[in-house]
Design an enzyme around this catalytic site. Sequence first.
Site, short mmCIF file in Angstrom:
data_model
loop_
_atom_site.label_atom_id
_atom_site.label_comp_id
_atom_site.label_asym_id
_atom_site.label_seq_id
_atom_site.Cartn_x
_atom_site.Cartn_y
_atom_site.Cartn_z
N GLU A 196 10.66 15.46 14.70
CA GLU A 196 11.09 15.10 13.19
C GLU A 196 10.17 16.18 12.56
OE1 GLU A 196 9.59 11.50 11.32
OE2 GLU A 196 11.68 11.62 10.04
N GLU A 220 10.16 0.54 9.80
CA GLU A 220 11.17 1.32 9.52
C GLU A 220 10.57 2.88 9.68
OE1 GLU A 220 14.27 0.98 8.59
OE2 GLU A 220 14.32 -1.08 8.02
N LYS A 230 0.74 -1.21 0.08
CA LYS A 230 0.18 0.05 -0.18
C LYS A 230 0.91 1.17 0.06
CE LYS A 230 -1.83 2.59 3.05
NZ LYS A 230 -1.66 3.99 2.08
N CYS A 234 14.12 10.37 5.81
CA CYS A 234 14.29 10.09 7.06
C CYS A 234 15.70 9.87 7.75
CB CYS A 234 13.92 8.89 7.39
SG CYS A 234 14.27 7.60 6.12
#
Length: 504
Positions: free
Chosen positions: A392, A259, A184, A293
């Site tokens: 983040e 992850e 997905k 990331c």
Amino acid sequence: MRHSFQAESRFAEGAQYIAGDLRPGTSGRRHAVVDPATGHSVYAYELAGTADVDAAVEAAARAFPAWAGATPGERSDLMHRFAAVLAEQSEEFADAESLQCGKPVKLSTEFDVPGTVDNAAFFAGAARHLEGMSAGEYSGDHTSYIRREPIGVVGSIAPWNYPLQMAAWKVLPAIAAGNTIVLKPAELTPLTSLMFARAATEAGIPDGVVNIVSGAGRDAGEHLAGHPDVAMASFTGSTPVGKRVAEIATSTVKRLHLELGGKAPFVVFDDADLEAAVHGAVAGALINTGQDCTAATRAYVQRPLYAAFVAGVADLMATVRLGDPFDPATDLGPLISYRQRDRVAGFVERARSYATVVTGGRAPRGELATGAYYLPTLVTGAAQDSEIVQSEIFGPVLVVLPFDSDDEGLALANDTPYGLAASAWSRDVYRTGRATREIKAGCVWINDHIPILSEMPHGGYRASGFGKDMSAYSFEEYTQVKHVMFDNTAVARKDWHRTVFGDR
Ligand code: NAD
């Protein structure tokens, strides 16, 4: 013409790729892929509903026995062809990726697409080289050996920042090891995942081995992660969503691969090559408009170099060219969406009350104001425990902080919940060696920041998740190990039976 990629005609049948065919979703909800450089819709599609996920999982389950039963050499041959088909279609892949993400075509052409082709070639080879312990007579009376077997149907969920590479990182090790997969992609960026799955079919990979459901996270994503016929949930995305996927997968006892987010430190010791560190920091912070990331997000600079580093970064950031992603001269494209731009701007606006915005800190004016652009931004003077240092941001924002002793620099580097990637900058092998040992992250670069390799693992420590993408290490995720033990004695009454029967 900015590009020749026509998503509407290319995917006229729909955005679900199930058992080798495109079809529309059945959720009853439509979604638009928007070019973030212009705000124009480039493709509208019906999102996947739970029935589409069921159909894709069923197709993958049907394809599994034959694919798992193929020899490694047969899988490898098809995957080599897959790599060749991807390479032939490089230009279209680069256009589609730049269109849906707003990535400079320079980046998609030189990084996303060749990286994907190289990954496919790597896993085509690696498919023939699954390793395990050597067989042996460990008990003396038996021969033991290891079978490394595929797990079954993998349900995978991917983010929007590198849609093509994320599809590759999820799909390739899974199918090389004999699994079948339902991926997905993020609903903002399904185009290159669909092209990737179609290229697999064109290469001769059987229908149902690679399926794509283009749907929303809350329904299609959760349904996939919890599906009873999915044996493994493999997720790349943010830490909060990863926790949710973990809850769902754990409650149905699935193999789990996560992850997650990152907040990479960039530690500059006082003997570092200043020019290299400044260039590394700006490139490492701005790659993919900071939506990476592993991007350099927190630079810690030892006091003697601090002022020169800040000045150097500010000067270099000012030279970066924002522009149309399809202009080969463009260095920095827009963020993925207006929403993401506003989120990034929110972090910077809140930081103004406790830190200094040295450069950037706003959207560009003029021609680019209609796109989701944000200027390269440098922030100083923030406290270590402030939001801009700890959270983040996922945008073109670098925070720089000073440190005094080596102990302090390394402690600050480790002082967030994340642990995906980090870099240390110094000419002293003992200092850099210490950094590689003490920094808690799945990757530590020395005197560079960002490069990745198909042969080397990518994955996190701590809140950045667990499990490895790329490299032979990813087979640990996508295979299960079976111990097979043969009796060699042909004796009916074995010695160990005494523990049950006594001397009878
Ligand atoms: P996200 O977590 O919002 O979404 C990731 C995927 O999860 C999307 O496909 C989304 O539709 C789906 N999703 C959302 N809610 C869900 C739910 N409740 N159940 C199941 N699936 C759901 O992340 P994003 O905004 O697309 O991507 C950015 C994030 O991805 C950043 O945190 C970044 O660090 C991370 N990322 C990590 C890596 C890595 O290798 N560690 C690589 C790339 C991106």
